[in-house]
Design a protein around this motif. Structure first.
Motif, mmCIF file in Angstrom:
data_model
loop_
_atom_site.group_PDB
_atom_site.id
_atom_site.type_symbol
_atom_site.label_atom_id
_atom_site.label_comp_id
_atom_site.label_asym_id
_atom_site.label_seq_id
_atom_site.Cartn_x
_atom_site.Cartn_y
_atom_site.Cartn_z
ATOM 1 N N ALA A 32 0.832 -1.202 0.000
ATOM 2 C CA ALA A 32 0.000 0.000 0.000
ATOM 3 C C ALA A 32 0.871 1.257 0.000
ATOM 4 O O ALA A 32 0.591 2.224 -0.727
ATOM 5 C CB ALA A 32 -0.931 -0.006 1.210
ATOM 6 N N CYS A 33 1.929 1.254 0.800
ATOM 7 C CA CYS A 33 2.849 2.394 0.835
ATOM 8 C C CYS A 33 3.541 2.574 -0.515
ATOM 9 O O CYS A 33 3.706 3.695 -1.004
ATOM 10 C CB CYS A 33 3.885 2.204 1.941
ATOM 11 S SG CYS A 33 3.187 2.190 3.612
ATOM 12 N N GLU A 38 4.210 5.373 -5.816
ATOM 13 C CA GLU A 38 4.056 5.360 -7.274
ATOM 14 C C GLU A 38 3.129 6.471 -7.745
ATOM 15 O O GLU A 38 3.229 6.940 -8.881
ATOM 16 C CB GLU A 38 3.519 4.001 -7.734
ATOM 17 C CG GLU A 38 4.509 2.858 -7.569
ATOM 18 C CD GLU A 38 3.884 1.487 -7.788
ATOM 19 O OE1 GLU A 38 2.646 1.430 -8.043
ATOM 20 O OE2 GLU A 38 4.605 0.476 -7.709
ATOM 21 N N ARG A 39 2.219 6.891 -6.864
ATOM 22 C CA ARG A 39 1.291 7.978 -7.204
ATOM 23 C C ARG A 39 1.849 9.343 -6.829
ATOM 24 O O ARG A 39 1.144 10.349 -6.859
ATOM 25 C CB ARG A 39 -0.064 7.744 -6.513
ATOM 26 C CG ARG A 39 -0.770 6.488 -7.026
ATOM 27 C CD ARG A 39 -2.072 6.201 -6.293
ATOM 28 N NE ARG A 39 -2.634 4.936 -6.766
ATOM 29 C CZ ARG A 39 -2.921 3.893 -6.000
ATOM 30 N NH1 ARG A 39 -2.722 3.953 -4.692
ATOM 31 N NH2 ARG A 39 -3.422 2.788 -6.528
ATOM 32 N N GLY A 137 -4.071 -1.615 -4.406
ATOM 33 C CA GLY A 137 -4.299 -2.254 -5.698
ATOM 34 C C GLY A 137 -3.547 -1.586 -6.838
ATOM 35 O O GLY A 137 -3.088 -0.445 -6.739
ATOM 36 N N GLU A 138 -3.433 -2.314 -7.941
ATOM 37 C CA GLU A 138 -2.848 -1.728 -9.148
ATOM 38 C C GLU A 138 -3.709 -0.572 -9.637
ATOM 39 O O GLU A 138 -3.199 0.411 -10.181
ATOM 40 C CB GLU A 138 -2.749 -2.787 -10.247
ATOM 41 C CG GLU A 138 -1.870 -3.983 -9.915
ATOM 42 C CD GLU A 138 -1.996 -5.060 -10.981
ATOM 43 O OE1 GLU A 138 -2.186 -4.709 -12.159
ATOM 44 O OE2 GLU A 138 -1.913 -6.253 -10.630
ATOM 45 N N VAL A 180 -8.520 -4.138 -5.637
ATOM 46 C CA VAL A 180 -8.762 -4.631 -4.276
ATOM 47 C C VAL A 180 -10.203 -5.096 -4.090
ATOM 48 O O VAL A 180 -10.455 -6.217 -3.649
ATOM 49 C CB VAL A 180 -8.380 -3.604 -3.187
ATOM 50 C CG1 VAL A 180 -8.670 -4.148 -1.788
ATOM 51 C CG2 VAL A 180 -6.892 -3.254 -3.288
ATOM 52 N N PHE A 181 -11.164 -4.235 -4.411
ATOM 53 C CA PHE A 181 -12.566 -4.595 -4.206
ATOM 54 C C PHE A 181 -13.103 -5.433 -5.370
ATOM 55 O O PHE A 181 -12.647 -5.306 -6.508
ATOM 56 C CB PHE A 181 -13.434 -3.342 -4.067
ATOM 57 C CG PHE A 181 -12.978 -2.397 -2.998
ATOM 58 C CD1 PHE A 181 -12.613 -2.864 -1.739
ATOM 59 C CD2 PHE A 181 -12.927 -1.033 -3.230
ATOM 60 C CE1 PHE A 181 -12.193 -1.995 -0.743
ATOM 61 C CE2 PHE A 181 -12.521 -0.148 -2.245
ATOM 62 C CZ PHE A 181 -12.149 -0.631 -1.005
ATOM 63 N N HIS A 182 -14.111 -6.260 -5.078
ATOM 64 C CA HIS A 182 -14.843 -7.010 -6.100
ATOM 65 C C HIS A 182 -16.239 -6.386 -6.188
ATOM 66 O O HIS A 182 -17.131 -6.716 -5.408
ATOM 67 C CB HIS A 182 -14.937 -8.489 -5.731
ATOM 68 C CG HIS A 182 -13.607 -9.183 -5.707
ATOM 69 N ND1 HIS A 182 -12.729 -9.060 -4.651
ATOM 70 C CD2 HIS A 182 -13.011 -10.002 -6.616
ATOM 71 C CE1 HIS A 182 -11.634 -9.779 -4.905
ATOM 72 N NE2 HIS A 182 -11.785 -10.354 -6.088
#
Length: 337
Positions: A32-33, A38-39, A137-138, A180-182
């Protein structure tokens, strides 16, 4: 007046005012970090992030001291805990609320107790939205991703968010999703009467399981906040339920009413919940109907808020316009001082 933090530069402080990350999940949280880096964020983690013992990251004083240092650090412009937990309330008495410069704090669940207390005590806006761990998540779904646009909104400007297209019914960790979420179930915002609803007022709220515990304490003085910070403008409450049965939700709402929390309230939003277990045939819809009958204000439920993701980012203290029509919702937040 309400003070809105400015995201002057992208240094993210991570502290754990409730639960830390157990060792077995350290790698997951490092991801997550990494995603935040990356952002374009510089991520600085406190010591409490990496420890967890007896339902909390550290003792109350240590958690508060780390939060106090981080919120006063000149480099850090936003604080996002890893996630919620159980015992954040222990550290509230040690938080130094005096003389704080506006700085964003973002999260939900047990973190919402700190958010609400911070806004009520200081008039500084706080952001009820995603936890940091859910940004690993990606990709980030379009509803969750709005958190960043919200916290970069400037004082005097407005931000528009819409209800999600779909929500997640249950976690499926064995089948990881790129975001992450579905998100499999059709989202529908509902009203008691089925009619369209328009509500305006200052937003306040959080996880009802935990924010109820500051009723009657200095940290939950709604009347003082109304007088000193929003000059008696109406309040729009938003709540989400993590674990309470329907009768416990009902008891809590009655207590809030008796404590004056719903004085000059223009409407209430309730998030989706996997809890809401009925008791003796008393359903959550019965709870909402009883509350609307008593308060004679609009009640909207199954909104994008809380433990059934994704969720809109609600800003405590912002002036909101909430429109619900044909199962769809729009939230316009005005960063009005």
């Amino acid at each position: 007046m309400i003070q809105y933090p400015a995201l002057r530069h992208r240094t993210l402080g991570v502290t754990a005012p409730s639960s830390g990350v157990p060792k077995v999940l350290h790698e997951m949280f490092r991801l997550a970090c990494q995603r935040m880096e990356e952002r374009g964020f510089r991520v600085v983690c406190g010591d409490t992030v990496w420890t967890q013992y007896k339902a909390k990251s550290a003792d109350a004083k240590q958690r508060a001291d780390e939060f106090n240092r981080m919120i006063r650090d000149q480099e850090t412009t936003i604080i996002i805990p890893p996630w919620g937990g159980e015992l954040l309330i222990e550290m509230l008495e040690y938080v130094d609320f005096k003389g704080l410069q506006p700085k964003w704090v973002l999260g939900y669940s047990d973190t919402s107790l700190l958010l609400l207390a911070l806004t009520l005590q200081t008039g500084i806006a706080t952001a009820h939205g995603t936890n940091l761990v859910d940004l690993r998540g990606e990709l980030v779904d379009e509803t969750t991703a709005m958190w960043e646009q919200v916290v970069t909104t400037t004082t005097g400007a407005s931000i528009v968010q819409h209800s999600s297209k779909r929500y997640q019914k249950e976690w499926n960790h064995e089948n990881p999703s790129p975001c992450v979420f579905h998100l499999t179930e059709q989202t529908e915002w509902k009203t008691i009467t089925g009619d369209d609803v328009h509500i305006e007022g200052r937003l306040l709220g959080g996880c009802i399981d935990v924010i109820r515990h500051i009723i009657g304490t200095p940290f939950g003085d709604i009347a003082k906040f109304q007088k000193e910070h929003i000059h008696d403008e109406p309040i729009v409450w938003y709540f989400e339920n993590c674990e309470l049965t329907t009768t416990d939700v009902r008891r809590t709402l009655v207590q809030m009413k008796l404590a004056g929390w719903f004085e000059n309230c223009s409407g209430i939003l309730f998030g989706r919940s996997a809890a809401n277990k009925e008791v003796g045939g008393y359903t959550i819809e019965d709870v909402y109907r009883d509350l609307q009958d008593e308060l004679q204000i609009p009640i909207v439920y199954d909104v994008d808020c809380g433990h059934v993701p994704p969720q809109i980012t609600f800003v405590n203290g912002a002036y909101a316009e909430v429109q619900v029509s044909k199962g769809k919702g729009t939230v316009i937040q005005h960063f009005k001082a």
